[in-house]
Design an enzyme around this catalytic site. Structure first.
Site, mmCIF file in Angstrom:
data_model
loop_
_atom_site.group_PDB
_atom_site.id
_atom_site.type_symbol
_atom_site.label_atom_id
_atom_site.label_comp_id
_atom_site.label_asym_id
_atom_site.label_seq_id
_atom_site.Cartn_x
_atom_site.Cartn_y
_atom_site.Cartn_z
ATOM 1 N N ASP A 83 0.852 -1.184 0.000
ATOM 2 C CA ASP A 83 0.000 0.000 0.000
ATOM 3 C C ASP A 83 0.895 1.244 0.000
ATOM 4 O O ASP A 83 1.777 1.393 0.849
ATOM 5 C CB ASP A 83 -0.875 -0.032 1.259
ATOM 6 C CG ASP A 83 -1.956 1.023 1.268
ATOM 7 O OD1 ASP A 83 -1.887 1.983 0.469
ATOM 8 O OD2 ASP A 83 -2.879 0.907 2.109
ATOM 9 N N CYS A 120 -8.914 5.047 5.723
ATOM 10 C CA CYS A 120 -9.288 3.714 5.261
ATOM 11 C C CYS A 120 -10.411 3.805 4.235
ATOM 12 O O CYS A 120 -11.373 4.566 4.411
ATOM 13 C CB CYS A 120 -9.716 2.861 6.457
ATOM 14 S SG CYS A 120 -10.509 1.300 6.011
ATOM 15 N N GLY A 121 -10.290 3.008 3.169
ATOM 16 C CA GLY A 121 -11.277 3.045 2.097
ATOM 17 C C GLY A 121 -12.624 2.470 2.456
ATOM 18 O O GLY A 121 -13.515 2.425 1.594
ATOM 19 N N ARG A 157 -5.679 2.956 -7.714
ATOM 20 C CA ARG A 157 -6.947 2.770 -6.994
ATOM 21 C C ARG A 157 -7.767 4.061 -6.998
ATOM 22 O O ARG A 157 -7.217 5.156 -6.837
ATOM 23 C CB ARG A 157 -6.639 2.350 -5.563
ATOM 24 C CG ARG A 157 -7.803 2.444 -4.598
ATOM 25 C CD ARG A 157 -7.401 1.953 -3.222
ATOM 26 N NE ARG A 157 -8.060 2.698 -2.150
ATOM 27 C CZ ARG A 157 -7.885 2.469 -0.865
ATOM 28 N NH1 ARG A 157 -7.063 1.521 -0.464
ATOM 29 N NH2 ARG A 157 -8.528 3.187 0.039
#
Length: 315
Positions: A83, A120-121, A157
């Site tokens: 990430d 956080c997604g 992303r």
């Protein structure tokens, strides 16, 4: 170029869905590697929580993430997918971020289009930058990949689906634009049901990641065979090791509070039941002793004579 990236690219060229468990440090990475996977994923949430004690809310820095990724990749044989959050700034920051991940030797990174600070997604309150700026950041990352480490797999992303005014349509447009800008794989974060996953699979023109976050997220539990049928190539389980660690350590500590000796005995027995050898073997002491044999003067061996402690590989 990164050898890990070359191995990952070969694996992605296959027909099977690539399944990647999430780990948060070199120890959990070594456990996953001992079990055996074709690739391993470094979670941003787990890295933040295990490194700083704080959640995935833009509180961890780029050097902390790079160090963790480098240490995990050094410890494991499988390629690491790391990430890289939102690149820690604008497109010029992305240039340095990708250069640092190339030096870390990882197999892949993913960069997202969130604003700073990110989060956080699968939490509320996310925002994304303008589409044009996001495409520029992906283009910058792709140029660094081509210049510094062409085997590195670049995953782009988008979190556009989960913003207050977001839509799946905008996320799909962004994912295709990111692929056009040079990303190797697209990552649409947060589809809310199987129908949306099917739409992503049909309308994104390139390899796809699914983020299988489990019970804490907004995306559904799905069968892996369905993911492959919908057109997904890679699935990550980012919190596998992190949630397991918290749950199991909590259970053990609760038992420890009641009966420290009994709990320690149970922990020892549970560990002994795993096929990883002793703690010293698992952690790599035999390799250290081999280094000593190979490189230190012969009289250094004398330190083992009569000393106390576990014997490791004849030491």
């Amino acid at each position: 170029m990164t050898a890990a990236g070359a191995r990952l690219r070969r694996r992605l060229d296959g027909d099977d869905l690539l399944v990647c468990p999430g780990v948060h440090d070199p120890m959990t990475g070594a456990v996953a590697d001992a079990v055996g996977f074709d690739a391993v994923y470094m979670t941003g949430y787990g890295t933040s929580l295990s490194t700083t004690g704080y959640p995935d809310a833009g509180l961890i820095t780029m050097p902390e993430m790079i160090d963790n990724a480098a240490n995990i990749q050094e410890r494991i044989d499988a390629p690491l997918i790391a990430d890289a959050d939102n690149g820690y700034g604008n497109a010029t920051n992305v240039v340095r971020t990708v250069r640092e991940y190339v030096k870390a030797g990882v197999g892949a990174i993913h960069i997202e289009d969130q604003t700073f600070p990110k989060r956080c997604g699968h939490t509320r309150g996310r925002q994304v930058i303008d589409r044009e700026e996001a495409v520029g950041k992906v283009a910058a990352a792709a140029d660094v990949r081509d210049d510094r480490g062409e085997d590195l797999v670049l995953i782009a992303r988008t979190d556009a689906r989960g913003t207050a005014d977001g839509s799946l349509e905008e996320a799909i447009v962004r994912a295709n634009d990111f692929l056009d800008a040079g990303a190797d794989v697209a990552f649409v974060e947060g589809p809310t049901d199987e129908a949306e996953l099917g739409t992503v699979g049909r309308e994104v023109d390139g390899p796809l990641v699914y983020n299988f976050v489990g019970g804490i997220g907004s995306s559904p539990y799905v069968d892996l065979a369905d993911l492959r049928e919908w057109g997904f190539d890679l699935v990550i389980f980012p919190l596998a090791a992190t949630l397991s660690t918290i749950a199991n350590v909590y259970a053990d500590m609760a038992a420890f509070a009641e009966d420290p000796v009994g709990a320690m005995r149970a922990i020892d027995e549970t560990f002994a039941d795993q096929p990883v050898g002793s703690l010293h073997e698992f952690s790599g002491f035999p390799e250290v002793i081999e280094w000593e044999r190979r490189y230190l003067p012969d009289d250094e061996r004398g330190k083992y004579e009569g000393s106390l402690g576990d014997e490791v590989d004849g030491a």
